[in-house]
Design an enzyme around this catalytic site. Structure first.
Site, PDB file in Angstrom:
ATOM      1  CG  ASP A  99      -1.908   1.033   1.310  1.00  0.00           C
ATOM      2  OD1 ASP A  99      -2.688   1.042   2.266  1.00  0.00           O
ATOM      3  OD2 ASP A  99      -1.909   1.898   0.412  1.00  0.00           O
TER       4      ASP A  99
ATOM      5  CG  HIS B 297       7.148  18.197  45.088  1.00  0.00           C
ATOM      6  ND1 HIS B 297       5.848  17.776  45.177  1.00  0.00           N
ATOM      7  CD2 HIS B 297       7.178  19.440  45.611  1.00  0.00           C
ATOM      8  CE1 HIS B 297       5.126  18.723  45.749  1.00  0.00           C
ATOM      9  NE2 HIS B 297       5.903  19.742  46.022  1.00  0.00           N
TER      10      HIS B 297
END
Lengths: 570, 629
Positions: free
Chosen positions: A118, A540
């Site tokens: 394809d 953090h």
């Protein structure tokens, strides 16, 4: 985490793996040598001499198979195949799975070719997960731009936010084109031969390429032909008003009202796109609730966030038995029946309908009959090593099938992982892919991701195998970074064994869920248990702290294994 | 990866570590047991019988220490302290580090109190990484809204994008307030006592709280008082025109032109905020190049993306010896000298100046002199277990210091991890934190993150210890998701040992870098090698595929470790057989759990048992060698 001293010998093609493991086993006794010497009364020289002799004997008897030293070497020669074959490995299908297999094969020194019938990239790149991500990038921004409340909470204001449909479509098409070029260029750069045309298997180790009489031989063959959208009976596709995801990605129009048949990953993602661009959406789901396949708790929350507040309604427990495209001024007509009683239930008239009822394997024309292989509902039967099984239940030598075509897990990256597993095997190392370590992601806003088992699946397994199942949960509302982004809606859920800390499944709904899931999938893939990973440090304030909290909140009876390295003084 | 069967016994305080390491060594032979049985002619029943006997003997002699069963139990009673102390654990400082330690302590059944002398949350929540993330969330959006080119590439258009300064400031303040409440509520819900006032150490295990005469005793004390912005000499802070990050976060104004002194994490993040909101920025950096502390390759790319295209210029190799606030209509005055020659170099007149030259430990008034502890440049000296070292180099019993106050790694989550390590130790398990596994993140747009060593650091270590260092790199331009978001500018870099696959460091600049880094930090923390993690599967198309490509592109000589026990075997018989090692391992693990106490007899029993295993292994290996002949 501990290594295994298990030794097993077999006459199969895993002899190289045996050598590898044997080599490994020499190391542990070496480490123990000093202690052994003390207790067994052997003098070091005597023992050392014996070991050296053994090593010599081992070396002379089991020469290592030569490996290609580097990718650059592969680039120049692409390996040297045995004289009787054109290639070491031939891959039928140039999608993500085939591409992943090809790259790994070249790295392993195999002369490799790939057959693309394809366009390079297959479904994923050209008509699937790649261009859809481009559309979703737009819908995410458009949704935020149109939400005055959301922007105001940041102190921002915007007027006259709009979009240019062609511009959006171009973004999707440009992305697919770019990725397609990347795939082609990476294969060419590494020396993978790209053969154009459809591949048909003529017999063992023999493939015809294209309509010409070109026949190629290869020591091993991988089928990686992927899938196409599944369209149920009674549904007429016109590509304009009744479409599949293939057509939707071109974004030729944005209908006022679109029905989406199927509420899995594809349906959900397109509902995100269409509602952000202004459409009203109606889901049609055959099962009793939306989002089948997701963990029930996650789908419940996701429905509350992704569906209920948006311009979406839905019908569940209904089949769309007939869908007729818009014609002669009449809208799209959808006839619904009750999924259980089969009684007619309703008729919808909408501007468009998107069929998102899953995908079907693309295995027609492969020539499987020439090697006595019969597909099951279109899927090529394989074992856990991806080896093809024929109609008599025997393994077809040198033939493998990966990706959607085998139906084990219809995800592009599962195809790639299966391809890598196959290449490891054909280059002499036994590798069985743990499908439960393969994560999946849905790019709605917020995102969904998962790995391993859902809670119901885990409980069934626990009942069957006799172990207890526990659940831990963490909310994004407790995460600083999520709150900083005003995205506190979200949940992470961990399903685990409390007796030994094994992670059975993790499900995440929230900001960046598609990235966060990989902490969990890596842990499952590597056999990491909760009692060890709970001590890993997370920065953090980051979203990853959601996982940190999740692991820390799980109650496990087992203790962490000993530290793997000496303490590092800083 | 292979485990070591080495055993070492010492009379030092690392005996718990010895037990821990020994526990590990039980696992490998357990897996090998079935093979041993086959080669050595032992019958399974005989072996199991021996094992059962060992366990029985052990059990009667070594009762397990009682432990709090669940957090809910801790909630009702918060543990029961020894009669002579008010608390099992007292934590001075209620920031992220103190909070993390407190939660872990309660989970472990300790009666816990935390002393907060300012507001709960400390620097990080109130004046640092939390509110700054709120501002950065705004700057990220504003930058995109103002970039017509970027939006147009999506097919989008926006007119009249603007911001309300007070609204932006409110977003930051609301976030800090919300997180502060979350911290307080989580501690109260778990039964942590919050004592208000400054904590002063009076002596071993004794602390005065606040200006009153309230004295609290605790078996163990953790200092977690954090840090404050460091302001060099000659710089006058007025909080309006010459500010630190503490003031900047309130966003009381957006100056037309602001100088930022220091181009580390804080300076970089604020340059992102100010330029997005319309300011012109000038960096003043003492070192020879911007972004010291980052991997050189990453800082080079980051400069190309974060600084060069924006309204930013910079001076490097210069000190700001004197900064005077704006006054009487005159702008802020900055006097610069050459960092090397100390010669006057330039004078800047700007609307504002932000001092981002790092942070200084907040350890004044702690009463450290009462226990003969002397700080070094303000930092409390500690060993690798966070135990405080006094002026004579001795360990102060029952006293630990975590977080910025000890200066080991000035990141909020490092403080929390250190706190957890301390709690593990005081509850009987030796857990030494591997600081090289602690990630760091900078929330610019795009983000920067890192863990482990930079390339120069790794090469230096390789030179010293005699191993080779290799580097692998992956561009975000090859990542589908990054391209879908039109964010192809980015780089991930892996520094590793090619001989054994050890990960020495990972550095990422790009979209979501702060999340992606945790794959690498987890791998380092758990000792995972590249040859194993390269087979982990990553979803497509996600940004995490950048890491996938990175690990796969590394050339490692070592082979992946043996596959774990296969979970999905098509052979029922094999499956049954394979389960045995797991059961044996579980039984051994139960024995291990009972060996936590330091006890000569327990060690003796363990050693005897282990030697039996070693002997069996040795016989097995002899047979193997004969087999290979």
């Amino acid at each position: 985490m501990h290594s295994s001293l298990s030794l097993s010998f077999s006459a199969t093609s895993s002899s190289v793996a045996t050598v590898s493991r044997s080599r490994h086993s020499f190391h542990s006794p070496a480490a123990a040598m000093p202690l052994n010497l003390r207790f067994c009364g052997l003098r070091r020289d005597a023992f050392g001499s014996g070991l050296a002799a053994s090593l010599n004997r081992y070396h002379s008897h089991l020469p290592r198979r030569p490996h290609s030293a580097a990718v650059s070497a592969a680039l120049s020669s692409n390996g040297s195949p045995p004289k009787s074959f054109d290639y070491d490995l031939l891959i039928i299908g140039a999608g993500v799975g085939g591409h992943g297999a090809a790259l790994h094969a070249v790295e392993k020194g195999l002369k490799t070719a790939i057959v693309e019938g394809d366009v390079v990239g297959g479904t994923c790149v050209n008509r699937g997960c790649v261009p859809s991500k481009a559309l979703l990038a737009v819908s995410g921004r458009m949704r935020e731009l149109r939400s005055d409340h959301h922007l105001k909470s940041f102190g921002l204001q915007v007027s006259a936010a709009g979009y240019d449909r062609q511009g959006v479509a171009d973004h999707a098409n440009n992305l697919a084109s770019k990725i397609r070029n990347n795939l082609t260029n990476s294969m060419k750069a590494l020396g993978v031969d790209i053969l154009t045309g459809f591949g048909t298997i003529l017999g063992p180790q023999k493939v015809k390429v294209g309509s010409s009489d070109k026949i190629v031989t290869a020591k091993n063959i991988i089928i990686a032909t992927g899938s196409v959208p599944f369209v149920p009976k009674g549904i007429e596709i016109d590509g304009k008003t009744v479409i599949t995801s293939d057509h939707a990605l071109k974004l030729e129009s944005v209908p006022d009202w679109i029905a989406i048949v199927g509420s899995g990953y594809i349906g959900l993602e397109f509902s995100d796109v269409y509602t952000a661009l202004g459409s009203e959406v109606t889901f049609i789901e055959a099962l009793d609730q939306l989002m089948p396949g997701f963990d029930p708790e996650i789908s419940k929350l996701a429905q509350r966030v992704l569906i209920n507040p948006r311009n979406i309604d839905y019908h569940t427990g209904v089949f769309a038995t007939k869908i007729t495209p818009a014609r002669d001024g009449k809208p799209v007509l959808i006839e619904l029946i009750d999924a259980k009683t089969k009684e007619p239930k309703d008729t919808l008239e909408v501007d468009a309908a998107l069929i998102a009822t899953g995908r079907a394997p693309f295995t027609q024309g492969l020539g499987l009959e020439n090697i006595d292989v019969v597909t099951q509902r279109g899927f090529v039967p394989v074992d856990e090593h991806m080896r093809v099984i024929d109609a008599n239940g025997k393994l077809v030598p040198h033939l493998y099938c990966i990706g959607d075509a085998n139906g084990k897990m219809m995800l592009a990256h599962a195809a790639s992982a299966q391809g890598i597993s196959v290449v490891e095997q054909v280059t002499g190392k036994d590798h069985v892919l743990n499908h439960l370590s393969i994560p999946a992601a849905c790019f709605t806003h917020p995102e969904l991701s998962m790995v391993g088992l859902t809670e119901p699946q885990a409980r069934v397994k626990g009942e069957k195998e006799g172990f207890e199942v526990s659940v831990a949960k963490t909310s994004f509302k407790a995460n600083t970074k999520a709150l900083a982004e005003n995205e506190g809606e979200g949940l992470a859920k961990l399903i685990y064994r409390p007796d030994n800390g094994e992670i059975l499944g993790v499900h995440i709904f929230g900001l960046h869920a598609a990235d966060l899931i990989h902490e969990a999938s890596n842990a499952i893939a590597l056999g990491t248990h909760i009692q060890d990973i709970k001590f890993a440090v997370h920065a953090h304030p980051t979203l990853s702290e959601v996982l940190d909290e999740l692991f820390k909140s799980a109650k496990v009876k087992a203790q962490a294994s000993s530290p793997v390295s000496e303490p590092v003084a800083v």
